[in-house]
Every structure is written in C-alpha cells, then in structure tokens.
Write a protein that holds these residues in place. Structure first.
Motif, PDB file in Angstrom:
ATOM      1  N   VAL A  46      50.081  25.791 -32.189  1.00 32.08           N
ATOM      2  CA  VAL A  46      48.666  24.894 -31.652  1.00 32.08           C
ATOM      3  C   VAL A  46      47.802  25.347 -32.827  1.00 32.08           C
TER       4      VAL A  46
ATOM      5  N   ASP B  97      47.656  22.911 -35.549  1.00 28.42           N
ATOM      6  CA  ASP B  97      48.004  21.350 -35.158  1.00 28.42           C
ATOM      7  C   ASP B  97      46.557  20.554 -34.839  1.00 28.42           C
TER       8      ASP B  97
ATOM      9  N   THR C   3      46.017  18.381 -31.875  1.00 29.98           N
ATOM     10  CA  THR C   3      45.950  18.776 -30.400  1.00 29.98           C
ATOM     11  C   THR C   3      44.786  19.466 -30.433  1.00 29.98           C
TER      12      THR C   3
ATOM     13  N   PHE D  38      45.276  24.025 -22.156  1.00 28.08           N
ATOM     14  CA  PHE D  38      46.463  23.309 -22.896  1.00 28.08           C
ATOM     15  C   PHE D  38      47.768  23.833 -22.269  1.00 28.08           C
TER      16      PHE D  38
ATOM     17  N   ARG E 283      55.362  20.086 -30.978  1.00 25.64           N
ATOM     18  CA  ARG E 283      54.608  19.259 -31.649  1.00 25.64           C
ATOM     19  C   ARG E 283      54.960  17.734 -31.582  1.00 25.64           C
TER      20      ARG E 283
ATOM     21  N   CYS F 195      53.649  16.826 -28.029  1.00 27.12           N
ATOM     22  CA  CYS F 195      52.102  16.469 -28.032  1.00 27.12           C
ATOM     23  C   CYS F 195      51.953  15.176 -28.406  1.00 27.12           C
ATOM     24  N   ARG F 196      52.703  14.722 -29.502  1.00 27.26           N
ATOM     25  CA  ARG F 196      52.397  13.327 -30.015  1.00 27.26           C
ATOM     26  C   ARG F 196      52.789  12.396 -29.015  1.00 27.26           C
TER      27      ARG F 196
ATOM     28  N   ARG G 102      50.297  12.679 -25.688  1.00 30.41           N
ATOM     29  CA  ARG G 102      49.034  12.909 -25.824  1.00 30.41           C
ATOM     30  C   ARG G 102      47.955  12.249 -24.992  1.00 30.41           C
TER      31      ARG G 102
ATOM     32  N   LEU H 180      48.364  14.497 -21.883  1.00 34.61           N
ATOM     33  CA  LEU H 180      47.618  15.422 -22.100  1.00 34.61           C
ATOM     34  C   LEU H 180      46.232  15.695 -22.174  1.00 34.61           C
TER      35      LEU H 180
END
Ligand SMILES: C[S@@+](CC[C@H](N)C(=O)[O-])C[C@H]1O[C@@H](n2cnc3c(N)ncnc32)[C@H](O)[C@@H]1O
Length: 353
Positions: free
Chosen positions: A34, A37, A40, A57, A96, A99-100, A103, A106
């Motif tokens: 993270v 990234d 994020t 997170f 990763r 998270c994409r 998104r 989140l």
C-alpha cells in the motif's frame, strides 16, 4: 485533490505500520504494497479527520471480503479460509488488483466509516483500574466510556476474567476473557471493585449491535489471524445486545460537559478511554482532555486511559512500552500497569514485581 505531501505522509505511515500489526503476518506483508500504491493512498486522503489510515484501509478490504466479494484476495485471509490461507508474501499483486476492481466500494467505506475496533480484552484493563479506584474510594461510581464503540467495556462487571491462575467475575457470565498476567506475584483481587451506579458511553458513531452490517464492520476491524479475538467479539456483542448500555452520540469535545452535569452531584465518576484519543485529530486533543476534565466539575473524577505512546493523556510522558494509567480528583497521574495494546497480556510496571 490530494497534495503530494499528504500522499507522502500516508506512504510513510504504511511503510512504518508493519511494527503495529504484531499478530498479523498478512497485514505486515501488505503494508509496503500500500505504501507504494499511489492510487490507493489517494483514496485514503478522503478519510475522516484523525482516522488511522492502515486500520481503516485493511478494515475496509476485509469488510468487502467478509460480505462475500469473490476475489482471489480472500485466499490469503485465515478469517475466510482458515489454516489453508495462502502465503502472505504472495499477496501483493492480488491486493493491487483488488484495489483497482473495488476502488468505488473501498472509497465509500474509507470516507464514511470510523476505526471502531472494540477490543473485548481491554475490559480487563478497566477492571484493574476499577480495583485501583476502589482502593481510593469506597462509594459506587458512575462509569463513562469515551469512544465506547459497541459499549462492550461498559459491561465490565458482567464478564469472567481468567488472569494468571486466578478467576474473577460472576460464575454464570457468558463471556470469559483470558489474558496473560506477567507479574511474579498474583494479581490483586479484581472482585473487590466499586459498584457501578450508572454506565454511559460516548461515541461519534454508537454501534447498533443488532445491525448485521455494523457487526460485520467490527469483525472486519479484527485482524484476519486473530480468530480468538473475533470469537470473543461475537460473544460480547451478543451479551451487550441483551441489555445495550446508553451511548450518547457525538464528539466527546461537545457532549461531555452536559453528560457530566447530568450525573448526580458529588458522586464519583470514572471516565475510561482506550485507543480513542489516538483517533482525535492532534489539534483537538487539548479540547478532548478539557471536555473529560469537565465531567469532574460535578463530583470526584477518576480518569483512566489506555492509549498508545503517540497519544498519551495531555502533559503525561507515556511509557513507550504501553501502559494503563489514571488520575484521581487530585489530578496526579498514576501509571498502573504495562499492557499489550490488545490486552493479551498485562503486568506490573516493574518486571521484578
Ligand atoms: C478504536 S475504537 C476503540 C473502541 C473501544 N474504546 C475499545 O478500546 O475497544 C475508537 C472509538 O472512539 C470513537 N471516537 C473517536 N473520536 C471520538 C470523539 N472525538 N468523540 C467520541 N468518540 C470518538 C470512535 O467512533 C470509535 O468507536
């Protein structure tokens, strides 16, 4: 729009965060991911002031997985797949991708949720502090927990405590807390505590323990390896649901004065907060301390706290090992115990005792 400085601070936070995730190999492995990234980290700039970014997170990602989101990231969570969880070291690229893909979800969670981890075992810290208060004050006390989350600690007198080779609390309790006692001599008699005349919580967002999504958020904040803490959390939430304590909704800075005025004049009051001052924005902490002090305007105040060394009580140089401390009506700070942040262990300040 997030500034480069904000992103740098968040990146540094995640780079340093593995030290805090003492019992989570998964989160320790994911923190550096993270930290690197940017996309994020940008999401996290939208969180509410004061909220600790890594707890928030990881809570948000865990929440989505617990809610049933089908993504390979779940294979790394012992909370979801038990002992067949995949190696944390391989989780980076999978996180990763998660998270994409998620998104939006989140982002919604980090903008709206608070770090409300209700650590059941911290009740033993409060129980010990009540014993210490009982040595100074024989009367029943009015208990106020600031940052009470679901209000689990307000039931401090209804749990069973297994400490060293001693047992305290009612024999028919449905919740039993076990913590390691590090003292060479046994702990004091934790059945010798003042009666609780009234109990009231204060929270920015009181948790409705009967709401499934609210319970899931609390579960998500428990690190994925800590199944025993999750089991204890469910038992305590069920116990609280049978008689939910009154929790005043609002910022402690705003509501404490009136709450103090509503308590019977002259009667002792105990204010407890754990892992709460650390989430109060730094520029509000003096006001937070004053608000708590104001509860003492109407009667003798015993103020007990368990906060990390980064957010001790105003003016008190905290023990970097982690401690439980208090002051009574004279305002003199009395360190009580060395404690693990999640109260898996506790012990005297001097390891020789
Ligand atoms: C990390 S949780 C700790 C909960 C509980 N004290 C424990 O130790 O298990 C912090 C709680 O403090 C609450 N909180 C944070 N800032 C607050 C404020 N200024 N006034 C009232 N509650 C606050 C949050 O909503 C959250 O429920």
């Amino acid at each position: 729009m997030a500034t480069g400085r904000e992103i740098d601070v968040l990146s540094e936070h995640f780079a340093a965060a593995p030290a805090t995730f003492t019992t989570s190999p998964l989160y320790r492995a994911l923190c550096p991911v993270v930290a690197g990234d940017r996309s994020t980290l940008e999401l996290l700039t939208g969180r509410r002031p004061g909220q600790q970014a890594s707890y928030l997170f990881f809570g948000a990602a865990h929440y989505l997985l617990l809610a049933g989101v089908a993504h390979p990231l779940r294979d790394f969570y012992p909370s979801l797949v038990g002992s067949s969880a995949a190696e944390p070291a391989d989780a980076g690229p999978v996180l990763r991708d998660f998270c994409r893909r998620y998104r939006t979800e989140l982002g919604e969670l980090v903008r709206t949720r608070l770090v409300q981890t209700n650590v059941v075992r911290r009740a033993v810290a409060l129980r010990y502090a009540l014993w210490a208060i009982g040595q100074r004050c024989a009367d029943p006390v009015h208990l106020v927990e600031v940052g009470s989350s679901a209000g689990i600690h307000l039931h401090v007198d209804r749990y069973r405590y297994l400490l060293g080779d001693r047992v305290f609390g009612p024999a028919d309790a449905t919740v039993s807390l076990d913590s390691r006692w590090l003292g060479r001599t046994p702990p004091p008699d934790l059945d010798d505590v003042p009666l609780i005349a009234s109990r009231t919580g204060v929270d920015l967002n009181p948790v409705d323990v009967t709401d499934e999504r609210a319970r899931r958020w609390l579960r998500a904040l428990v690190w994925p390896e800590n199944q025993d803490a999750a089991t204890l959390l469910h038992a305590a939430l069920d116990a609280v649901a049978t008689e939910p304590p009154a929790v005043v909704a609002g910022d402690a800075v705003r509501v404490c004065r009136d709450l103090g005025r509503g308590l019977p004049p002259g009667e002792p009051r105990v204010v407890f907060h754990a892992a709460t001052r650390m989430h109060v924005p730094a520029d509000r902490r003096v006001a937070f301390d004053r608000a708590i002090d104001s509860i003492g305007d109407g009667g003798p105040l015993y103020h007990v706290w368990q906060e990390p060394p980064s957010a001790p009580h105003g003016g008190h140089a905290a023990d970097p090992r982690g401690e439980l401390a208090m002051h009574g009506p004279d305002g003199v700070v009395v360190p009580l115990l060395r404690v693990d942040g999640h109260l898996r262990w506790l012990g005297p300040l001097d390891p020789a005792d």
